[in-house]
Design a protein around this motif. Structure first.
Motif, PDB file in Angstrom:
ATOM      1  N   ASN A 211      60.459  54.277  12.338  1.00  0.00           N
ATOM      2  CA  ASN A 211      59.626  55.265  11.655  1.00  0.00           C
ATOM      3  C   ASN A 211      59.800  56.664  12.222  1.00  0.00           C
ATOM      4  N   SER A 213      58.669  60.212  13.692  1.00  0.00           N
ATOM      5  CA  SER A 213      57.577  60.554  14.593  1.00  0.00           C
ATOM      6  C   SER A 213      56.336  60.955  13.807  1.00  0.00           C
ATOM      7  N   THR A 215      54.420  58.960  12.002  1.00  0.00           N
ATOM      8  CA  THR A 215      54.152  58.184  10.780  1.00  0.00           C
ATOM      9  C   THR A 215      53.753  56.743  11.070  1.00  0.00           C
ATOM     10  N   ARG A 216      53.530  56.422  12.336  1.00  0.00           N
ATOM     11  CA  ARG A 216      53.025  55.076  12.651  1.00  0.00           C
ATOM     12  C   ARG A 216      51.600  54.990  12.116  1.00  0.00           C
ATOM     13  N   PRO A 217      51.313  54.022  11.225  1.00  0.00           N
ATOM     14  CA  PRO A 217      49.989  54.003  10.590  1.00  0.00           C
ATOM     15  C   PRO A 217      48.869  53.677  11.561  1.00  0.00           C
ATOM     16  N   ARG A 255      59.874  49.984   6.345  1.00  0.00           N
ATOM     17  CA  ARG A 255      58.795  50.854   6.841  1.00  0.00           C
ATOM     18  C   ARG A 255      59.278  52.287   7.039  1.00  0.00           C
ATOM     19  N   ARG A 256      60.541  52.471   7.386  1.00  0.00           N
ATOM     20  CA  ARG A 256      61.077  53.843   7.439  1.00  0.00           C
ATOM     21  C   ARG A 256      61.122  54.433   6.021  1.00  0.00           C
ATOM     22  N   ALA A 259      57.741  55.617   4.948  1.00  0.00           N
ATOM     23  CA  ALA A 259      57.367  56.910   5.528  1.00  0.00           C
ATOM     24  C   ALA A 259      58.139  58.056   4.880  1.00  0.00           C
ATOM     25  N   GLY A 262      56.966  58.388   1.154  1.00  0.00           N
ATOM     26  CA  GLY A 262      55.546  58.606   0.917  1.00  0.00           C
ATOM     27  C   GLY A 262      54.864  57.487   0.166  1.00  0.00           C
ATOM     28  N   PRO A 265      49.458  54.960   2.228  1.00  0.00           N
ATOM     29  CA  PRO A 265      49.148  54.913   3.665  1.00  0.00           C
ATOM     30  C   PRO A 265      48.932  53.472   4.129  1.00  0.00           C
TER      31      PRO A 265
END
Length: 413
Positions: A211, A213, A215-217, A255-256, A259, A262, A265
């Motif tokens: 991910n 930087s 953007t880790r939920p 997951r990348r 992010a 978009g 969330p």
């Protein structure tokens, strides 16, 4: 179809690692591609041995292809290769050992790049070193363009598009269940052994390793993101599921994408191996879950890993032609929205997933960059360390369909 040339480079596409097991298949694919022939696309075979490259060119009947001799650790040779190519396709793994100089050269010269790596720690290093420079240069650096991880990444891309089109809301969760028939080649196993030997297990275990930087939920530790380790009966698929051995690669790529593109969330993605229905499938799912966990733990022990390497096919070797032709894969996907709406579909193809299907996916990814750059997500100048969905999107979907692969969104019910 004309090429989208933006600068006078000698070759539109260079196939690096062309004398390896998958590399030879990419040469065959290009030699037989109608798009390559009709577009007038210029291409070349590259690697460290001129004699081996000449032999591959002769065997494939690809006399129109050039030859580029370049050793992976020779930065000057990699610079020359990248300077003379619009797109580089690489099958030369393990990529942590043989890929870094090539990626750096492609970024320096604004050359687009695709490969078949599944080495997430190495890609994390490439992101950290080159993402911002690739953005400035407008170079699309897109790893994971084989069975790792196009079916996973594009399944989620299709699910999100279908949910928005049909219901006007995003997916918040997607699951994929794989059925596969096929074998491993020596290069794939060499990459796996190198990752384990390099002590990167902790990095590989991070669900959000790739991910960007920041953007880790907030719910990063939730069970929705944890790698499955046990069997489960899933009502969406109507079947017993077990952990899928490639999921610790593919989920990080998705997951990348989530992010970069978009998605909703806290977007949740998981994938599994589908075993079927009934008590036999339940037993198989349990057995595979236990076997997967214990084998992964065992391979982290140097003596066990060395023993496994002795019996594995060496780099450059792999399944027979008949075995590869008889292989197949199917990825069933289900997407859910927050309000409970559901979309479904599948991606499937005939042919060994790690070889035949991977070759098709990789070559069509390179051809998308060479022939349809203006149609790709973000436009001509978009760059960075991207994923198949964020870097190739619908163009890749269309190309794979035209190449005979099933990419289907099920009709609404």
């Amino acid at each position: 179809m004309a090429t989208n040339k933006s600068s006078p480079k000698k070759y539109d596409v260079v196939l690096y690692g062309a004398s390896g097991f998958v590399g030879r298949q990419t040469v065959d694919y290009f030699a037989q591609s109608a798009d390559v022939q009709s577009s007038g696309l210029t291409w070349a075979l590259a690697g460290r041995s001129k004699d081996k490259l000449e032999a591959v060119r002769q065997a494939s009947g690809a006399q129109q292809a050039g030859i580029v001799v370049a050793e992976a650790h020779d930065a000057a040779a990699m610079d020359t290769l990248a300077r003379n190519a619009r797109v580089v396709l690489s099958t030369a793994g393990p990529f942590a050992l043989y890929g870094s100089e090539l990626v750096a050269a492609c970024v320096r010269h604004g050359t687009h790049y695709v490969d078949i790596t599944g080495e997430t720690p190495w890609v994390k290093d490439m992101i950290d070193q080159h993402h911002e420079a690739a953005q400035r240069k407008g170079a699309r650096i897109i790893p994971f363009c084989g069975f790792d991880s196009i079916p996973s990444d594009i399944s989620v891309h299709l699910a999100n598009a279908a949910m928005l089109e049909r219901h006007g809301e995003p997916c918040v969760e997607t699951k994929v269940a794989f059925s596969i028939r096929g074998g491993f080649n020596g290069g794939t196993l060499a990459s796996l052994f190198n990752m384990l030997a390099s002590g990167q297990s902790a990095a590989m275990a991070d669900p959000f390793l790739l991910n960007p930087s920041g953007t880790r939920p907030a719910n990063a530790t939730a069970s929705a993101h944890a790698d499955p380790i046990g069997p489960r009966r899933d009502s969406d698929f109507g079947a017993w599921l077990a952990p899928f051995m490639m999921s610790t690669i593919n989920t990080r790529v998705v997951r990348r994408s989530a992010a970069l593109l978009g998605y909703a969330p806290g977007y949740a993605y998981q994938e599994y191996l589908r075993l079927g229905k009934g008590p036999v499938a339940a037993w198989a799912a349990t057995s595979l879950s236990v076997g997967s966990y214990t084998s992964q733990a065992a391979l982290r022990l140097p003596p066990i890993r060395k023993l496994a390497q002795k019996f594995a096919p060496p780099p450059g070797a792999g399944p027979s032609e008949a075995s590869m032709d008889g292989g197949s894969f199917r990825a069933l996907w289900v997407g859910h929205s927050a309000s409970g709406k559901t979309v479904r579909g599948r991606i499937a193809d005939q042919g060994d997933p790690g070889n035949r299907a991977t070759t098709k996916m990789l070559c069509e990814s390179a051809l998308a960059l060479a022939l349809q750059l203006d149609e790709l997500p973000g436009g001509r100048k978009h760059g960075g360390l991207l994923t198949p969905a964020s870097g190739l999107g619908d163009v890749l979907v269309q190309r794979l369909r035209a190449a005979g692969m099933t990419l289907q969104v099920d009709p609404a019910k």
